[in-house]
Design a protein around this motif. Structure first.
Motif, short mmCIF file in Angstrom:
data_model
loop_
_atom_site.label_atom_id
_atom_site.label_comp_id
_atom_site.label_asym_id
_atom_site.label_seq_id
_atom_site.Cartn_x
_atom_site.Cartn_y
_atom_site.Cartn_z
N VAL A 62 14.56 -50.77 -6.59
CA VAL A 62 13.15 -50.38 -6.67
C VAL A 62 13.00 -48.87 -6.60
O VAL A 62 13.63 -48.23 -5.75
CB VAL A 62 12.35 -51.01 -5.50
CG1 VAL A 62 10.87 -50.64 -5.57
CG2 VAL A 62 12.53 -52.51 -5.48
N GLY A 89 1.73 -56.30 2.65
CA GLY A 89 2.91 -55.68 2.06
C GLY A 89 3.97 -56.72 1.77
O GLY A 89 3.78 -57.90 2.06
N THR A 109 -1.26 -46.92 1.36
CA THR A 109 -1.09 -46.21 0.08
C THR A 109 -2.19 -46.57 -0.91
O THR A 109 -2.32 -45.95 -1.95
CB THR A 109 0.26 -46.59 -0.56
OG1 THR A 109 0.30 -48.01 -0.68
CG2 THR A 109 1.40 -46.09 0.29
N ALA A 166 -4.03 -51.87 -7.69
CA ALA A 166 -2.84 -51.26 -7.08
C ALA A 166 -1.81 -50.97 -8.15
O ALA A 166 -1.69 -51.70 -9.13
CB ALA A 166 -2.28 -52.22 -6.04
N VAL A 194 1.53 -45.69 -4.93
CA VAL A 194 2.18 -45.99 -3.65
C VAL A 194 3.16 -44.87 -3.31
O VAL A 194 3.18 -44.32 -2.21
CB VAL A 194 2.92 -47.35 -3.74
CG1 VAL A 194 3.83 -47.57 -2.54
CG2 VAL A 194 1.91 -48.49 -3.88
N1 LIG Z 1 -2.49 -54.45 -2.42
C1 LIG Z 1 -1.26 -53.99 -2.09
N2 LIG Z 1 -1.08 -52.66 -2.00
C2 LIG Z 1 0.15 -52.23 -1.64
N3 LIG Z 1 0.62 -50.96 -1.47
C3 LIG Z 1 1.89 -51.03 -1.09
N4 LIG Z 1 2.27 -52.29 -1.00
C4 LIG Z 1 3.56 -52.74 -0.53
C5 LIG Z 1 4.39 -53.23 -1.70
N5 LIG Z 1 5.23 -52.15 -2.17
C6 LIG Z 1 5.96 -52.56 -3.37
C7 LIG Z 1 5.17 -52.20 -4.62
O1 LIG Z 1 4.53 -50.95 -4.47
C8 LIG Z 1 7.31 -51.86 -3.40
O2 LIG Z 1 8.14 -52.39 -2.41
C9 LIG Z 1 1.20 -53.09 -1.34
C10 LIG Z 1 0.99 -54.47 -1.45
O3 LIG Z 1 1.89 -55.29 -1.23
N6 LIG Z 1 -0.26 -54.88 -1.81
#
Ligand SMILES: Nc1nc2ncn(CCNC(CO)CO)c2c(=O)[nH]1
Length: 310
Positions: A63, A226, A250, A283, A288
């Motif tokens: 990632v 998350g 984020t 999103a 992020v």
């Molecule tokens: N709505 C929403 N906003 C978020 N921003 C960061 N993440 C954590 C996931 N991070 C991923 C993809 O950015 C990479 O590990 C999330 C999520 O799961 N949901």
């Protein structure tokens, strides 16, 4: 026992390549999406790097924003030995839970007693602003409740008990230290960024949640959502480590209901106007990572102050 044997093999590999002067790391820090800047908090000259690809049994991170490196070194004036996990394996990449949490078990066998886990997360609580930091005080393991649980299967007795309690998973004394350290940091470097406390909902991903799912999570009592951290927290607590976890907000998850096709207000809108209307709060991974970059110095400052008090 297979997990114990694999983790022991990995620890032997690392120990044979680390200078003895470094000492056993008592603290591990997991750097989440876009938070690899935490590596800058290691004292010059003390750093010993390993690519996950060179470490036996370590999963590769696929990632963006997750470098996939192990960093040993010291932190702060007291030269505290620490190990940083710069990048993590996620369940959504297709790794099984024992692989997602393998690094946590390696930390335990390395002698780590406290894990500080960071991640990027979506804000469900409307009092959060993008860029705020949230100290987790509880979690909702949605994937685990559905059976995707890191301790499912034969219990590795060498690590911990079959039925571990999690009602006090997020160590209160470490959270108190986190808030004191944040106040100290704010006295040194004023900032509008806030430190909150909240509940993190773990979803599998890799898609971001729908609007209805965000409303469901909020109604369940989640402040953040998350795709990581919770499996590591459970395995760390199972093996007796204390944990402290921070989410960087984020983006604000979209909770408003989906616009209706029979809404007269939208009838007159052009396709471009409708697309713009729908894109609000959508999103995306780039934002992020950007938010992580902006908040890096504060996150580094907070973690460094906490580690120096441990
Ligand atoms: N709505 C929403 N906003 C978020 N921003 C960061 N993440 C954590 C996931 N991070 C991923 C993809 O950015 C990479 O590990 C999330 C999520 O799961 N949901």
């Amino acid at each position: 026992n297979d997990i114990f044997e694999r983790a022991t093999e990995t620890v032997d590999f690392l120990r044979n390549r680390l200078p003895t002067k470094l000492g056993k790391p008592k603290i591990a820090i997991v750097c989440g999406s876009g938070l690899s800047g935490l590596a800058a908090t290691i004292n010059e000259g003390s750093a010993e790097w390993f690519d996950y690809s060179d470490v036996p049994n370590f999963p590769q991170s696929t990632v963006a924003g997750h470098e996939g490196k192990l960093l040993f070194g010291t932190m702060g004036q007291r030269q505290i030995p620490v190990v940083l996990l710069v990048g993590r394996a996620h369940f959504y990449e297709g790794y099984n839970m024992d692989v997602v949490t393998f690094a946590t078990r390696v930390c335990k066998l390395l002698g780590v007693e406290k894990m500080i886990v960071t991640n990027a997360a979506g804000g469900l609580n409307s009092s959060y602003a993008v860029g705020d930091i949230v100290c987790l005080n509880d979690h909702i393991n949605l994937a685990g409740l559905a059976g995707w649980h890191p301790l499912r299967g034969p219990n590795p007795e060498d690590f911990g008990t079959r039925f571990p309690p999690l009602s006090d998973a997020y160590d209160l004394s470490l959270r108190q230290l986190a808030h004191r350290s944040w106040q100290d940091l704010r006295r040194q470097v004023p900032s509008r960024r806030k430190l909150h406390e909240g509940v993190y909902a773990f979803v599998s991903g890799p898609s971001y949640e729908t609007r209805a799912e965000c409303r469901l999570l909020r109604q369940m009592g989640a402040d953040l959502v998350g795709m990581s951290t919770v499996p590591e927290i459970i395995v760390a607590r199972h093996s007796g480590m204390q944990v402290l976890a921070f989410s960087l907000v984020t983006n604000n998850a979209v909770l408003e209901p989906v616009p209706r096709g029979d809404d007269p207000k939208l009838q007159g809108m052009s396709p471009e106007q409708l697309s713009e209307y729908l894109s609000r709060g959508k999103a995306n991974h780039a934002e992020v990572l950007e938010a992580g970059k902006q908040a890096a110095l504060d996150m580094q400052g907070l973690v460094l102050l906490i580690v120096s008090q441990l």
